[in-house]
Design an enzyme around this catalytic site. Structure first.
Site, PDB file in Angstrom:
ATOM      1  N   GLY A   1       0.832  -1.203   0.000  1.00 13.93           N
ATOM      2  CA  GLY A   1       0.000   0.000   0.000  1.00 13.93           C
ATOM      3  C   GLY A   1       0.867   1.253   0.000  1.00 13.93           C
ATOM      4  O   GLY A   1       0.600   2.229  -0.719  1.00 13.93           O
TER       5      GLY A   1
ATOM      6  N   ARG B   1       3.300 -43.312  13.102  1.00 13.26           N
ATOM      7  CA  ARG B   1       4.764 -43.475  13.099  1.00 13.26           C
ATOM      8  C   ARG B   1       5.366 -43.249  14.478  1.00 13.26           C
ATOM      9  O   ARG B   1       6.575 -43.299  14.648  1.00 13.26           O
ATOM     10  CB  ARG B   1       5.397 -42.517  12.078  1.00 13.26           C
TER      11      ARG B   1
ATOM     12  N   ARG C   1       4.347  -8.972  14.836  1.00 12.45           N
ATOM     13  CA  ARG C   1       4.783  -7.669  14.328  1.00 12.45           C
ATOM     14  C   ARG C   1       5.644  -6.906  15.332  1.00 12.45           C
ATOM     15  O   ARG C   1       6.218  -5.867  14.990  1.00 12.45           O
ATOM     16  CB  ARG C   1       3.561  -6.826  13.954  1.00 12.45           C
TER      17      ARG C   1
ATOM     18  N   GLU D   1       4.596 -30.665  10.205  1.00  9.36           N
ATOM     19  CA  GLU D   1       4.188 -31.814   9.366  1.00  9.36           C
ATOM     20  C   GLU D   1       3.738 -31.324   8.003  1.00  9.36           C
ATOM     21  O   GLU D   1       3.998 -31.938   6.981  1.00  9.36           O
ATOM     22  CB  GLU D   1       3.008 -32.567  10.013  1.00  9.36           C
TER      23      GLU D   1
ATOM     24  N   MET E   1       0.594 -14.829  10.328  1.00 10.14           N
ATOM     25  CA  MET E   1       0.105 -13.710   9.503  1.00 10.14           C
ATOM     26  C   MET E   1       0.662 -13.822   8.085  1.00 10.14           C
ATOM     27  O   MET E   1       1.328 -14.798   7.749  1.00 10.14           O
ATOM     28  CB  MET E   1       0.527 -12.391  10.131  1.00 10.14           C
ATOM     29  N   GLY E   2       0.430 -12.814   7.294  1.00  8.65           N
ATOM     30  CA  GLY E   2       0.957 -12.800   5.931  1.00  8.65           C
ATOM     31  C   GLY E   2      -0.053 -12.346   4.898  1.00  8.65           C
ATOM     32  O   GLY E   2       0.218 -12.343   3.714  1.00  8.65           O
TER      33      GLY E   2
ATOM     34  N   GLU F   1      -2.638 -17.233   7.421  1.00  9.02           N
ATOM     35  CA  GLU F   1      -3.973 -16.623   7.611  1.00  9.02           C
ATOM     36  C   GLU F   1      -4.771 -16.559   6.313  1.00  9.02           C
ATOM     37  O   GLU F   1      -5.991 -16.545   6.330  1.00  9.02           O
ATOM     38  CB  GLU F   1      -3.863 -15.229   8.244  1.00  9.02           C
TER      39      GLU F   1
ATOM     40  N   ASP G   1       5.060  -9.542   5.819  1.00 15.00           N
ATOM     41  CA  ASP G   1       4.460 -10.506   4.883  1.00 15.00           C
ATOM     42  C   ASP G   1       5.447 -11.033   3.836  1.00 15.00           C
ATOM     43  O   ASP G   1       5.247 -12.115   3.277  1.00 15.00           O
ATOM     44  CB  ASP G   1       3.264  -9.880   4.162  1.00 15.00           C
TER      45      ASP G   1
END
Ligand code: F6P
Length: 327
Positions: A110, A217, A260, A193, A175-176, A228, A133
């Site tokens: 932005g 296992r 953050r 995993e 987040m991201g 997210e 991000d």
């Protein structure tokens, strides 16, 4: 006030804060002093540019102590007004009133979009990528990513302790926004995993199969990282895994804004220093409408028009590493 060459530079932080923004503001400011030019801090991102919320720094001591501080002392926000032509016109008027010759904007997509909009109207502007991000095209790393990843890693390490003690599967949401970068990198760093991310969608059945297999296992925990922006919501997945009875009982943690915060890592401080110095030098050398980034070991310039029209992809080979190592 130091006013060699009569040049006045402005610097702002905008969008979501990222650890290392302060270190970058410090680097920009001190480089400005070194170059003998005037420097103004713009408070509250583009909103502050519109409203003329300026702060004059008179010497290097004014930005002392910023290097290790998380957040941004300049404050940051996402300005709706600045997205309009009227808002941009008011911002340019404020800049002209204080005689601002150039602007450095530190933030995510932005922020860089805003920088390009100003450049198209004749303002000399250079962008610096800062967003946890790591979705910004034209740089391998944005400021704040490394710190966020370390925060995620420390959190998941702690969750793993309790997961192992109770033989549980833990879903951890990172987040991201629409990028799975943090989730995938965390998946490798934390021995997950599987990672769920928007770039490589999967099904609940596939996740259930993988987690049940880990149980068979003989594993005593399973870590599942969920970006997210993943197509399956974390809460929904937790319920479904429990309903499908995969061996482990399920718990979930949404890490949220903790990612953050905090003092920037050495990597982020270095990156902030390099990008900050280079941004000032680039502006003074007549560059505009560009973003300073890191590619490989080089500090590079990319046109803002290119930066904002692309998205940094998540690498499939990196994504596949998670499953390869989850044995
Ligand atoms: O862009 C940074 C980011 O933390 C994203 O990962 C997340 O989706 C968003 O900002 C959260 O925004 P806010 O702080 O406005 O809730």
């Amino acid at each position: 006030m130091n006013k060699k060459n009569n040049y006045t530079l402005g610097v702002l932080t905008s969008g979501g804060d990222a650890p290392g923004m302060n270190a970058c503001v410090r680097a920009v400011t001190r480089t400005a002093f070194q170059e003998g030019i005037n420097i103004i801090g713009v408070m509250n991102g583009y909103e502050g540019l519109i409203n003329g919320e300026f702060k004059n720094w008179r010497g290097a001591r004014d930005v002392g102590g910023l290097l290790r501080m998380g957040g941004t002392v300049l404050q940051a926000q996402r300005s709706k007004d600045f997205r309009t032509k009227n808002g941009q016109r008011e911002a340019i008027r404020s800049m002209n009133e204080v005689g601002m010759d150039g602007l450095i904007t530190i933030g995510g997509d932005g922020t860089l979009n805003g920088a390009h909009a100003l450049a198209e109207q004749g303002i000399k502007v250079v962008g610096i990528p800062a967003s946890i991000d790591n979705d910004i095209w034209g740089t391998d790393m944005a400021i704040g990513v490394d710190t966020a990843l370390n925060t995620i890693m420390e959190s998941v390490d702690k969750l793993r302790d309790t997961a192992s003690s109770h033989a549980r599967a833990f879903l951890v949401e990172t987040m991201g926004r629409n990028s799975g970068y943090l989730a995938v990198q965390a998946g490798i760093a934390c021995g997950a995993e599987i990672v769920l991310c928007p770039e490589f969608p999967t099904t609940v059945e596939n996740v259930a199969e993988i987690v049940e297999d880990a149980y068979k296992r003989g594993k005593n925990h399973a870590i599942i990282i969920v970006a997210e922006g993943a197509t399956i919501r974390t809460t929904e997945l937790a319920h479904q895994l429990d309903a499908l009875n995969v061996g482990f009982k399920t718990r979930m943690t949404i890490l949220g804004h903790i990612q953050r915060g905090g003092s920037p890592t050495a990597f982020d401080r270095h990156l902030a220093a390099q990008l900050g110095i280079r941004a000032v030098q680039a502006l003074l050398a007549g560059e505009t409408d560009v973003m300073i980034g890191l590619r490989g070991r080089d500090i590079t310039l990319a046109p803002l028009a290119d930066v904002i029209s692309h998205k940094r992809p998540v690498n499939m080979d990196t994504y596949n590493m998670v499953r390869m190592l989850a044995q």
